[in-house]
Design a protein around this motif. Structure first.
Motif, PDB file in Angstrom:
ATOM      1  N   PRO A  72      -2.925  -2.782  12.797  1.00 49.70           N
ATOM      2  CA  PRO A  72      -1.026  -2.603  13.060  1.00 49.70           C
ATOM      3  C   PRO A  72      -1.362  -2.043  11.567  1.00 49.70           C
ATOM      4  O   PRO A  72       0.108  -0.978  10.884  1.00 49.70           O
ATOM      5  CB  PRO A  72      -0.779  -3.419  13.521  1.00 49.70           C
ATOM      6  N   SER A  73      -1.308  -2.392  10.047  1.00 47.94           N
ATOM      7  CA  SER A  73      -0.734  -1.814   8.575  1.00 47.94           C
ATOM      8  C   SER A  73      -1.482  -0.123   9.237  1.00 47.94           C
ATOM      9  O   SER A  73      -0.932   0.262   8.805  1.00 47.94           O
ATOM     10  CB  SER A  73      -1.876  -2.628   7.654  1.00 47.94           C
ATOM     11  N   ASN A  74      -3.094   0.061   9.028  1.00 48.92           N
ATOM     12  CA  ASN A  74      -3.748   0.838   9.236  1.00 48.92           C
ATOM     13  C   ASN A  74      -3.169   2.171  10.154  1.00 48.92           C
ATOM     14  O   ASN A  74      -2.792   3.150   9.656  1.00 48.92           O
ATOM     15  CB  ASN A  74      -5.099   0.871  10.250  1.00 48.92           C
ATOM     16  N   PHE A  75      -2.204   1.855  11.271  1.00 48.57           N
ATOM     17  CA  PHE A  75      -1.413   2.780  11.923  1.00 48.57           C
ATOM     18  C   PHE A  75      -0.142   3.117  11.630  1.00 48.57           C
ATOM     19  O   PHE A  75       0.378   4.193  11.152  1.00 48.57           O
ATOM     20  CB  PHE A  75      -1.585   2.058  13.529  1.00 48.57           C
ATOM     21  N   ALA A  76       0.035   2.028  10.833  1.00 44.77           N
ATOM     22  CA  ALA A  76       1.651   2.523  10.064  1.00 44.77           C
ATOM     23  C   ALA A  76       1.862   2.998   9.252  1.00 44.77           C
ATOM     24  O   ALA A  76       2.352   4.201   8.793  1.00 44.77           O
ATOM     25  CB  ALA A  76       2.066   1.173   9.662  1.00 44.77           C
ATOM     26  N   ILE A  77       0.039   2.635   7.862  1.00 40.78           N
ATOM     27  CA  ILE A  77       0.042   3.726   6.882  1.00 40.78           C
ATOM     28  C   ILE A  77      -0.012   5.303   7.494  1.00 40.78           C
ATOM     29  O   ILE A  77       0.257   5.988   7.148  1.00 40.78           O
ATOM     30  CB  ILE A  77      -0.620   2.957   6.242  1.00 40.78           C
ATOM     31  N   VAL A  78      -1.153   5.311   8.826  1.00 38.01           N
ATOM     32  CA  VAL A  78      -1.748   6.508   8.773  1.00 38.01           C
ATOM     33  C   VAL A  78      -0.305   7.492   9.543  1.00 38.01           C
ATOM     34  O   VAL A  78      -0.284   8.706   9.316  1.00 38.01           O
ATOM     35  CB  VAL A  78      -2.527   6.329   9.995  1.00 38.01           C
ATOM     36  N   LEU A  87       0.541  -0.928   0.161  1.00 34.92           N
ATOM     37  CA  LEU A  87      -0.120  -0.410  -0.383  1.00 34.92           C
ATOM     38  C   LEU A  87       0.697   1.089  -0.029  1.00 34.92           C
ATOM     39  O   LEU A  87       0.296   2.385  -0.569  1.00 34.92           O
ATOM     40  CB  LEU A  87      -1.136  -0.209   1.803  1.00 34.92           C
ATOM     41  N   LEU A  88       1.934   1.301   0.776  1.00 35.36           N
ATOM     42  CA  LEU A  88       2.764   2.565   0.919  1.00 35.36           C
ATOM     43  C   LEU A  88       3.414   2.789  -0.354  1.00 35.36           C
ATOM     44  O   LEU A  88       4.524   1.882  -1.231  1.00 35.36           O
ATOM     45  CB  LEU A  88       3.230   2.237   1.811  1.00 35.36           C
ATOM     46  N   GLU A  89       3.705   3.922  -0.782  1.00 35.58           N
ATOM     47  CA  GLU A  89       4.488   4.380  -1.803  1.00 35.58           C
ATOM     48  C   GLU A  89       5.773   5.036  -1.427  1.00 35.58           C
ATOM     49  O   GLU A  89       5.073   6.776  -0.945  1.00 35.58           O
ATOM     50  CB  GLU A  89       4.045   4.628  -2.908  1.00 35.58           C
ATOM     51  N   SER A  90       6.857   4.799  -1.174  1.00 30.38           N
ATOM     52  CA  SER A  90       7.784   6.380  -1.234  1.00 30.38           C
ATOM     53  C   SER A  90       8.906   6.053  -1.676  1.00 30.38           C
ATOM     54  O   SER A  90       9.828   4.907  -2.534  1.00 30.38           O
ATOM     55  CB  SER A  90       7.890   6.134   0.301  1.00 30.38           C
ATOM     56  N   ASP A  91      10.402   7.206  -2.372  1.00 28.06           N
ATOM     57  CA  ASP A  91      11.374   7.113  -2.678  1.00 28.06           C
ATOM     58  C   ASP A  91      12.154   6.235  -1.699  1.00 28.06           C
ATOM     59  O   ASP A  91      13.854   6.063  -1.930  1.00 28.06           O
ATOM     60  CB  ASP A  91      11.464   7.931  -3.570  1.00 28.06           C
ATOM     61  N   ASP A  92      11.914   6.260  -0.342  1.00 25.52           N
ATOM     62  CA  ASP A  92      12.741   6.251   0.534  1.00 25.52           C
ATOM     63  C   ASP A  92      12.693   4.517   1.378  1.00 25.52           C
ATOM     64  O   ASP A  92      11.251   4.970   1.936  1.00 25.52           O
ATOM     65  CB  ASP A  92      13.560   7.736   1.414  1.00 25.52           C
ATOM     66  N   GLY A 128       5.942  13.958   3.598  1.00 22.67           N
ATOM     67  CA  GLY A 128       5.190  13.972   2.411  1.00 22.67           C
ATOM     68  C   GLY A 128       6.183  13.358   1.838  1.00 22.67           C
ATOM     69  O   GLY A 128       6.420  13.080   0.457  1.00 22.67           O
ATOM     70  N   ARG A 129       7.391  12.177   2.473  1.00 23.51           N
ATOM     71  CA  ARG A 129       7.724  11.398   1.326  1.00 23.51           C
ATOM     72  C   ARG A 129       6.864  10.022   1.172  1.00 23.51           C
ATOM     73  O   ARG A 129       8.170   9.213   0.993  1.00 23.51           O
ATOM     74  CB  ARG A 129       9.321  10.776   2.435  1.00 23.51           C
ATOM     75  N   ALA A 130       5.817   9.741   2.158  1.00 28.88           N
ATOM     76  CA  ALA A 130       4.868   8.247   1.299  1.00 28.88           C
ATOM     77  C   ALA A 130       3.760   8.899   1.745  1.00 28.88           C
ATOM     78  O   ALA A 130       2.640   9.965   1.749  1.00 28.88           O
ATOM     79  CB  ALA A 130       4.675   7.774   3.622  1.00 28.88           C
ATOM     80  N   SER A 131       3.019   7.815   0.965  1.00 30.07           N
ATOM     81  CA  SER A 131       2.632   7.854  -0.294  1.00 30.07           C
ATOM     82  C   SER A 131       1.361   6.460  -0.063  1.00 30.07           C
ATOM     83  O   SER A 131       2.320   5.638  -0.106  1.00 30.07           O
ATOM     84  CB  SER A 131       2.005   8.965  -1.432  1.00 30.07           C
TER      85      SER A 131
END
Lengths: 353, 313
Positions: free
Chosen positions: B132-138, B99-104, B146-149
């Motif tokens: 846990p996944s929801n918590f991590a993503i939020v 689910l996550l998108e980041s260049d880092d 702004g490094r994560a979307s």
């Protein structure tokens, strides 16, 4: 209480609930349709939308641009087989222009102009001439820059070209195709000279020509002009204040590009890549209009339309933009796309390739 | 050895290894529904890497899964005296990576750490309440500057047949974890709010309901939201819960707030301890859907206690 099954409840409530949902769905669909696109007139034809036989256009374009070295055949100056092919002068013109030296370039451009004059409403020919002049002007500017020339003066065969030629052509043959080429020639100018004092008036010139063209009865759905005007609106810096701003609604790009997408869907013409490119552009236009969720929806549609890696990457980049930066990041992306001059955005070959 | 029995809402089970201070080995039995969820996510990832274009970077996948599993193992030993097969952590890590998108790549590690820590540190009535996944993503969206979307939710190459299969499999899984009511309430509420947004002029039918066929929605609906530890114990409560999340999501979407469903679930789960407390006072109990084997070290098989399910996701 244990378990997660749905218990029966009163059937009447289920029926009322389903009826309510159905009525809501009907009302919502009647209002917005599938994609919230403008309704295409039922009497619109492929020809009046400016989307004629793409395959024939692609073949002619291939013949002109990607032909084998024709100077084998040029040695017999009047080879009848070659001269039978529509566009042969164009092809020879391109080959001449690729030779070194001003004289051959002048001869090549002359041949190309003759061809365009013979069929002024052929978009492939006009586009090829424009792109060849663009290439020559760009090479000239590069060579001047490498010599440290700060105020380069174009040689006579490139000076005010291709605008001067298309202005003359519009006077002699005022068709929508020639006007489109003239408008795009102004955008070419803007791409070569990104300084605001040239970019802004060029864009205004281009939009004025396209607006006049699109307001002519029968041309309201002329897709290439709609796309050109939509891109013009899209590429105008949002925060720049200029007199034309007042005349341009914030969703000007959305209105034009959405029409292109609607016509493309109706006729099903063009490649997957073209459809994806249009969807990305419409998404970008929605960002300018401040509707970020619609923008992302269109980018997602583009993602599903074409799996080409560069398009997928460009969609992923767009998705990573946070809302608070989305407009600035989009403008950076558009600035970058304007500097990709190997494949300028004004090249109509995108339509048929 | 004996497979665990359903346990009550207080999590009180027989003689746990934690109580005896001896370390035990905990593995899910083949009936544990998390195996199906884990397998589905794995298949999903493999399909994404090969056939459908939502391929993820292998390094990011490894970082998220590795960090989640490693931390879960360590915290399980330190806090619960259990060496658990980190199936829940695997699901958490994989969900984050999908689910996550980041260049880092560090974002994936940090998000996985946040997700697992939330499971051990943010607890009420002896159980965690954030998924846990929801918590991590939020947290990643809020705290990573702004490094994560969230990655663009691929629509399975616009192939509705694949989407239909995914939804059917997802609903089957929901039946196994006894969360079919929640899934239906959420999906029905989402569809209704989508139609309302259409009526208010926000996009066409494809925009309103199209996301339901996407990967992001499927992951949220079938992996994140139905977490038994992070949803109400009663059927009525779950229906109200699903509808409430859908309404909040619809309102946030109408206000053009991105990642609305993750925020809506996050805010709801933050209130869950209150609901659990009220349910416990009313004497409401729920069986755990997790099926575990617990094998204590240094004790005869006869003395094996029933697993406490403390290590569930």
């Amino acid at each position: 209480m244990v378990g997660g099954g749905l218990k029966g409840g009163r059937p009447i409530f289920w029926v009322i609930g389903l009826l309510f949902l159905g009525a809501t769905a009907f009302a919502a669909f009647s209002r917005m349709g599938l994609l919230d696109l403008p309704r295409v007139p039922s009497d619109l034809s492929v020809a009046s939308a400016g989307l004629p036989d793409m395959e024939a256009s692609r073949k002619l374009d291939d013949y002109i641009r990607h032909s084998p070295n024709i100077f084998v055949t040029m040695s017999s100056a009047l080879n009848h087989e070659v001269m039978k092919h529509p566009g042969w002068r164009m092809r020879h013109g391109v080959e001449f222009c690729r030779l070194r030296g001003e004289e051959s370039a002048m001869a090549g451009l002359q041949l190309m102009r003759e061809e365009v004059r013979s069929r002024p409403s052929d978009s492939v020919l006009g586009n090829s001439y424009r792109m060849e002049v663009f290439r020559l002007r760009r090479e000239f500017l590069k060579s001047m820059k490498s010599r440290g020339e700060l105020t380069p003066q174009f040689p006579i065969h490139l000076d005010r070209q291709p605008i001067a030629f298309f202005e003359e052509l519009v006077r002699d043959h005022p068709s929508r195709e020639t006007k489109l080429q003239l408008a795009l020639a102004w955008v070419d100018e803007m791409l070569l000279f990104p300084a605001l004092e040239i970019k802004a008036p060029s864009s205004v010139q281009s939009v004025d020509i396209l607006t006049e063209l699109l307001s002519t009865p029968g041309n309201e759905w002329y897709v290439p002009a709609l796309f050109a005007r939509g891109l013009n609106h899209l590429h105008r810096p949002s925060r720049l204040v200029w007199p034309e701003n007042a005349k341009t609604p914030v969703n000007a790009a959305v209105l034009d590009i959405a029409k292109c997408v609607a016509a493309g869907r109706k006729f099903g013409v063009g490649s997957e890549r073209l459809h994806a490119t249009l969807a990305i552009a419409l998404g970008d236009a929605y960002v300018k209009a401040g509707r970020n969720s619609s923008a992302r929806s269109w980018w997602q549609i583009a993602q599903n339309l074409c799996s080409d890696d560069d398009l997928q990457q460009s969609i992923r980049r767009r998705y990573s933009w946070p809302d608070e930066q989305i407009l600035d990041r989009l403008e950076e992306e558009l600035d970058r796309s304007r500097t990709e001059l190997d494949h300028p955005m004004t090249d109509l070959a995108l339509m048929w390739n | 050895m004996k497979e665990n029995e359903p346990y009550n809402v207080k999590g009180e089970v027989g003689v746990s290894a934690r109580e005896s201070r001896s370390i035990s080995f905990v593995v899910p039995s083949l009936k544990d529904p998390r195996i199906m969820i884990g397998a589905a996510l794995t298949l999903w990832t493999v399909l994404g890497q090969t056939s459908y274009y939502f391929n993820r970077d292998a390094g990011d996948l490894t970082a998220a899964i590795g960090a989640a599993c490693f931390l879960d193992l360590v915290l399980g030993v330190l806090l619960l005296r259990q060496i658990s097969l980190p199936l829940s952590a695997y699901i958490t890590g994989l969900s984050i990576a999908i689910l996550l998108e980041s260049d880092d790549s560090r974002v994936y590690v940090v998000a996985a750490v946040w997700g697992i820590l939330s499971k051990y540190l943010l607890r009420g009535s002896r159980r965690h309440f954030f998924n846990p996944s929801n918590f991590a993503i939020v947290m990643a969206l809020w705290l990573c500057h702004g490094r994560a979307s969230v990655a663009p939710g691929s629509q399975w190459g616009a192939d509705y047949r694949v989407a239909a299969v995914i939804i059917a499999l997802g609903l089957l899984m929901m039946r196994r974890v006894k969360r079919l009511d929640l899934a239906f309430a959420w999906m029905g509420g989402y569809a209704f709010m989508g139609l309302v947004r259409m009526l208010l002029g926000q996009g066409g039918l494809v925009f309103a309901l199209g996301p339901m066929t996407g990967a992001e929605f499927a992951l949220f609906t079938f992996s994140m939201m139905p977490d038994p530890k992070a949803s109400p114990p009663t059927s009525r409560g779950r229906v109200a819960w699903g509808l409430s999340i859908a309404v909040m999501d619809g309102v946030l979407r109408y206000w053009e707030i991105r990642y609305s469903m993750f925020y809506a679930l996050f805010l709801h789960t933050a209130l869950l301890p209150v609901l659990h407390w009220a349910a416990a006072r009313a004497g409401v109990e729920e069986a755990s859907p997790w099926r575990l084997w617990e094998i204590p070290f240094g004790r005869s098989p006869r003395a094996v206690a029933l697993a406490s399910s403390e290590s569930s996701r």
